[in-house]
Scaffold this active site. Structure first.
Site, PDB file in Angstrom:
ATOM      1  CG  HIS A 149      54.326 -18.974 -18.936  1.00  0.00           C
ATOM      2  ND1 HIS A 149      54.263 -20.267 -19.414  1.00  0.00           N
ATOM      3  CD2 HIS A 149      54.821 -19.054 -17.677  1.00  0.00           C
ATOM      4  CE1 HIS A 149      54.701 -21.100 -18.469  1.00  0.00           C
ATOM      5  NE2 HIS A 149      55.036 -20.398 -17.419  1.00  0.00           N
ATOM      6  CE1 TYR A 152      62.553 -23.788 -22.191  1.00  0.00           C
ATOM      7  CE2 TYR A 152      62.347 -21.421 -21.737  1.00  0.00           C
ATOM      8  CZ  TYR A 152      62.144 -22.523 -22.569  1.00  0.00           C
ATOM      9  OH  TYR A 152      61.485 -22.362 -23.766  1.00  0.00           O
ATOM     10  NE  ARG A 153      59.089 -28.047 -15.390  1.00  0.00           N
ATOM     11  CZ  ARG A 153      58.447 -27.660 -16.495  1.00  0.00           C
ATOM     12  NH1 ARG A 153      58.486 -26.421 -16.902  1.00  0.00           N
ATOM     13  NH2 ARG A 153      57.728 -28.527 -17.195  1.00  0.00           N
ATOM     14  CB  SER A 303      56.101 -23.193  -1.783  1.00  0.00           C
ATOM     15  OG  SER A 303      54.735 -23.074  -1.514  1.00  0.00           O
TER      16      SER A 303
END
Lengths: 344, 344
Positions: A149, A152-153, A303
């Protein structure tokens, strides 16, 4: 110096050219990206699109299958690109998702978004924000190939006085079904090398953060053997943090693919497959009960549920009172999950 | 009158005699139960033990398998009896759990326990409490036999001034994989008849409450076709509410077993089994993301995780973007889950 120049050129090369390698056109209009070439939001959108493409292509090469690419819009602003390969030859379910969303947050929601819970002042209580990231979960069929997993944000929030708050978050972690010390060492060492280029404390700090974050409290075990995890990173400056995040994103393929190739032809028994399914159940428990991203996503109107729950395995199993026999390889795995180790 | 006398005799018959039919000795010592024969906590513990035994025996009869019986103690006070049948002929996973726990609650925890969130005053902030219940989830193998869930529970909390707060909660609900209108009608009608003996508003009110409670918000669908659900029931008086709960508990077998027998020999395809597995995934989503009992249990120190998560199916499946074709029986099921119906 020559190489650095080349790299900088690469990174800031022609946007139209770079977009040709992506899985889809970016979320933001290419013209807008070109106009705002120097802005961090553009640099980051290009990085997450690149990471998605690089990883998907590496996985397609090993599997032989093709990712299904879905582009979706968010009514409230922004959208995303979900790449999913299901029931492939090597991968049971592989999802690599990019999202770029923007709009207005309430002060309460803005506070929740930031893990340190800073108070943010909005104009009439509203805060324009932009959030983007790449996230992926890969569940292979063979129980000897671990699940990986990464995420990156980047976030930006504009306060009433016009100041922009920004921060990065992310991480990469591995969830094996059976422990292979060589794999664990390779995975962590590759991450450590990427971190060490930026700060000597990044690897030790973010490794610990990862073990703490991916802890399934009700089971008293971590989800997997960890990796790195960080959030709210906003120093020393935007450019430096971006470079660190870029190093991390570019390390996903070298972290994971060698492990996949190594175990590609490992044979396995029905019992080993069973244990994998039980571990998949624990993966679901973490994701639905504790994961901040999933909880935030499920509670956010508008969402895209299918992209959020893409991380769930194709199949999972819950056996009552499952306890592997002492001295078994299954018990050895549990021991590691109950007592996180140092691998480098 | 003669019959009423007989029934009262039955209910308050010899405790030792009644215990002989249980799956295990009760949680509370039999001597203590005999001494406190007239107390509600004793009457309720006898009822939940009886309900567990009656239901387990009916399921064993249809399956041919045997329940594994686990008696467990809770360090902080009390314990439980978990009966589980896994991988039977008819049932993939069947769990029937009794728990009787007591100890001290903080004022905050006491407030959370009660859905209406009443403020309760403790002595030095502590409130002695007793909570007991029977709960069960049955997942059959055949996709034409629905999953059933029920739970009947009783709480007592003693405030600083010695007054005892008490209330009952519970419900029974059905989760089919394919809609069978006759089954839905039978199930709801049986519940309605039990409710109508006690109050004409019980069925309509508790049916609505059930649809509201078992709503998977992020999917926009209910978990199943409902039944009844109630909480915080404390009027008109303890004896009357207990009688209502008793009627409900005794209606579990007549609600469910006729449906099991009806579909026992139904043939099914691999596609139907697949749809069942997708629906099982949704069941897991509800239980881990929304269910108050599960959330409370996972967050409570010393709770028995295996008994709480007994409700999860043996196997489940998450397919990306699963959408049944228009006009299919799968689409017909979804339609009902998206728009709860009146069945009686």
């Amino acid at each position: 110096a020559e190489e650095k120049k080349k790299k900088d050129y690469e990174d800031e090369g022609d946007i139209v050219e770079r977009c040709k390698d992506f899985m889809s056109v970016p979320v933001t209009d290419i013209k807008v990206l070109q106009e705002r070439k120097q802005e961090m939001s553009t640099k980051m959108e290009m990085l997450i699109m690149e990471t998605q493409a690089e990883f998907c292509k590496a996985l397609q090469e090993v599997d032989g299958g093709t990712f299904k690419v879905d582009r979706w819009d968010r009514k409230e602003g922004g959208g995303g690109i979900s790449c999913v390969m299901q029931d492939g030859k090597v991968f049971e379910k592989a999802g690599v998702n990019v999202s770029v969303v923007f709009g207005n947050l309430t002060e309460e929601a803005a506070k929740q978004m930031r893990s340190r819970g800073k108070v943010l002042k909005g104009k009439d209580g509203k805060l324009p924000f932009c959030a983007m990231g790449v996230s992926s979960v890969i569940h292979p069929k063979n129980p000897h190939i671990p699940t990986v997993h990464f995420n990156y944000r980047y976030f930006e929030i504009e306060e009433a006085d016009g100041t922009k708050q920004w921060w990065f978050g992310g991480g990469t972690d591995l969830t094996p079904v059976y422990i292979d010390k060589e794999d664990a060492h390779h995975f962590h060492k590759t991450l450590k090398e990427a971190c060490d280029q930026h700060h000597p404390q990044y690897y030790p700090d973010f490794k610990k953060w990862c073990d703490r974050y991916f802890f399934v409290r009700h089971r008293g075990e971590t989800r997997g053997i960890g990796g790195i995890f960080f959030d709210d990173l906003d120093s020393p400056n935007q450019e430096q943090v971006f470079k660190f995040v870029k190093s991390c994103a570019r390390t996903v393929v070298p972290c994971y693919l060698p492990i996949v190739y190594k175990h590609l032809s490992d044979s396995f028994t029905a019992e080993e497959k069973d244990w994998q399914q039980v571990r998949r159940g624990r993966y679901v428990e973490f994701n639905l009960v504790y994961d901040r991203g999933v909880k935030f996503g499920l509670a956010t109107p508008g969402s895209r549920i299918e992209s959020i729950l893409m991380s769930l395995p194709l199949t999972a199993r819950w056996e009552y009172m499952h306890e592997p026999p002492k001295g078994s390889r299954e018990a050895e795995m549990l021991e590691v999950l109950r007592n996180p180790k140092e691998w480098v």
